[in-house]
Write a protein that holds these residues in place. Structure first.
Motif, mmCIF file in Angstrom:
data_model
loop_
_atom_site.group_PDB
_atom_site.id
_atom_site.type_symbol
_atom_site.label_atom_id
_atom_site.label_comp_id
_atom_site.label_asym_id
_atom_site.label_seq_id
_atom_site.Cartn_x
_atom_site.Cartn_y
_atom_site.Cartn_z
ATOM 1 N N ARG A 1 44.791 39.201 34.064
ATOM 2 C CA ARG A 1 45.757 39.806 33.130
ATOM 3 C C ARG A 1 47.157 39.834 33.743
ATOM 4 N N CYS B 1 42.488 38.499 23.454
ATOM 5 C CA CYS B 1 43.288 38.340 24.678
ATOM 6 C C CYS B 1 44.514 39.237 24.648
ATOM 7 N N LEU C 1 45.545 42.649 26.980
ATOM 8 C CA LEU C 1 46.802 42.738 27.726
ATOM 9 C C LEU C 1 47.619 43.957 27.302
ATOM 10 N N CYS D 1 41.225 37.268 31.118
ATOM 11 C CA CYS D 1 41.743 38.563 30.663
ATOM 12 C C CYS D 1 40.777 39.715 30.935
#
Length: 566
Positions: free
Chosen positions: A284, A314, A318, A278
């Motif tokens: 991502r 995470c 995102l 990520c």
């Protein structure tokens, strides 16, 4: 006790170590390491076992690394791989294992030693062990050694020529090693297990139960070392590494690579690799296209798992990325909105969720999902609007709202006990709307009661949400016990065994602090989920389905395994 006066050997490691002159001892030790791969001495295993213990006790000591121990260990590994007759002679079968362990231990935290190991040619030799040229036991120590080498830049450069092989192997082993350990050891009759495997696992102490427990631990560690190795490569940010690691099906498998509760509790497993991915745009991008990965992260984020904050990180990464936000928010907004009152990370989650809310609020953009917009609206109302309103309310008005919330809670309780569950949900919801935000205890109870109603109505996801909100308010150090139990039940209802287990174990732990006896229903749930989350459960299922096992048994620490047909 070794006696130099009685020793008849011209070159004896133990005599060398007992020499009083440091210069002579160093010179003789260097010569011993040079000669060791060239000689055939049945005492080599004893020497290597001692060297392993010395390395574990003093991993940063540069003396042996400076005297050529890495070259010696590398040549011994190569000898074991290429000369099977020698490997099977005396106790030589132990030598590659100990040699790889020594290399990995000295490379653990000393960059200079790691560099020397790489210069000695250790990486190609370790890679041969990782390919399974001997067995899964040697794969484990090879993966461990390669991880420690790859964690140092000076040694990582030496792995570049083997990058493709290492990445491919690490992915393959991470996916298959538990099945391999199961088939080649756990599912093998005790009398047919390789003797040296049993002795390495138990150090000669303990019977079959100890062997099983250690094999489980080592199998999980092999997977964990492979995942850590992939994390080292992913951390370099090369598109070549990331593109391969982010292969679609492997990302899906990563969610299930969480290790055993006891054997690998300090490792994030596949979650750690996802977190590293990520950090990079390509990571991502690939992760945001996997709905099941996002949903798994949200489930872990809302559990008592030790790594729930990693899962939150995470999802936040995102959500912050404009390129992945719209793909991810539809699967994560509702779950993340339940976490906005966490004391440590609540504000970070709130900012990630609401970063463009003003555009939604004033009609400048739409997300195309009523559920998402509702979650964001509720977050805005809770974290912004209500705070503003209650800040300017006088004491009397706040008191009235508190009284109304208490009245509605009592009405909800009475409705619940009469069996009018939907009415109780409505009354608890109205109580939450008027209850002042500062009354954390009252809000905890309201959320928890509503979660119980959702359980009765078989609404598992809603129950998880309300129990999570209650637990966010109560805090991690003193979690609301009833909410833990209710969320454990809801996770179980949803089929999320690991999350249910973690909440169940936390429920038991909180009870023990208060000297509360463990209820039978909690013990049953924990036992059930321990069986379901055993790392080898999938391997057992696969073997039974293939007709290779005839019955399933359980050994004392709660794992289930199948016996292979003789």
């Amino acid at each position: 006790m070794h006696s130099a006066a009685e020793c008849q050997k011209a070159l004896c490691f133990f005599c060398i170590m007992n020499h009083p002159d440091p210069l002579v001892r160093r010179s003789q030790a260097s010569h011993f390491f040079q000669q060791m791969p060239l000689t055939d001495d049945k005492d080599h295993v004893l020497v290597l076992s001692s060297l392993r213990n010395i390395a574990i006790a003093q991993p940063d000591d540069p003396e042996f690394p400076s005297l050529g121990i890495f070259t010696s260990m590398t040549r011994l590994i190569q000898k074991g791989i290429h000369h099977k007759q020698w490997l099977l002679k005396d106790q030589n079968i132990y030598i590659p294992y100990y040699a790889a362990h020594i290399i990995g231990t000295y490379a653990t935290s000393n960059p200079q030693s790691a560099g020397k190991a790489a210069e000695s040619g250790a990486i190609p030799a370790l890679l041969e062990l990782l390919r399974g040229k001997i067995s899964w036991v040697e794969q484990r120590v090879a993966a461990r050694a390669l991880c420690h080498l790859a964690s140092h830049n000076v040694a990582f450069r030496a792995t570049m020529s083997e990058t493709e092989d290492i990445v491919e192997l690490a992915m393959e082993i991470a996916s298959s090693c538990l099945g391999t350990v199961y088939r080649q050891f756990l599912a093998t009759e005790e009398r047919n297990r390789l003797k040296y495997h049993c002795e390495l696992l138990t150090r000669g102490l303990g019977g079959v139960e100890t062997e099983n427990r250690k094999a489980e631990e080592w199998g999980v560690q092999l997977q964990e070392w492979c995942l850590y190795l992939l994390t080292c490569f992913a951390g370099k940010g090369s598109d070549r590494f990331l593109d391969r690691i982010c292969e679609s099906e492997f990302l899906k498998e990563l969610c299930g690579m969480r290790g055993g509760i006891e054997s690998c509790k300090d490792s994030p497993g596949g979650l750690g690799l996802i977190r590293e991915l990520c950090n990079f745009e390509i990571g991502r991008d690939r992760i945001s296209n996997r709905r099941e990965v996002i949903e798994n992260l949200c489930d872990v984020a809302r559990s008592s798992d030790s790594w729930h904050e990693t899962a939150i990180e995470c999802v936040v990464l995102l959500l912050k990325d404009p390129g992945t936000r719209n793909r991810v928010i539809g699967f994560s907004a509702a779950a993340m909105a339940q976490l906005v009152e966490l004391r440590r990370t609540g504000e970070t989650i709130t900012r990630a969720l609401l970063q463009d809310y003003h555009r939604i609020k004033y009609g400048e953009m739409r997300l195309g999902s009523f559920e998402v917009e509702k979650a964001l609206e509720e977050t805005w109302e809770l974290k912004v609007e209500r705070k503003k309103k209650e800040k300017v309310m006088n004491t009397e008005e706040l008191k009235q709202r508190e009284t109304m919330a208490g009245f509605l809670k009592r009405e909800g309780n009475e409705s619940f006990w009469r069996g009018e569950v939907e009415k109780a949900v409505y009354e608890y919801s109205k109580a939450l709307e008027v209850c002042p935000l500062k009354l954390r205890r009252e809000r905890i109870v309201l959320y928890s009661n509503r979660a119980q109603c959702c359980l009765v109505m078989k609404e598992a996801e809603l129950a998880i949400g309300d129990a999570t909100r209650a637990l966010c308010l109560s805090g991690g150090s003193r979690p609301h016990r009833k909410s833990l139990w209710r969320r454990a039940q809801a996770f179980d209802m949803k089929g999320l065994s690991r999350e249910s287990l973690m909440d169940g174990l936390r429920f038991v732990e909180v009870g023990r602090r208060k000297d509360v006896e463990i209820p039978c229903f909690a013990a049953r749930l924990v036992k059930k989920q321990m069986h379901a989350t055993w790392p080898f459960a999938a391997a057992v299922k696969s073997e039974v389905a293939a007709g290779k096992c005839k019955k399933v048994e359980r050994f004392d620490h709660g794992a289930a395994f199948a016996r292979a047909d003789p």
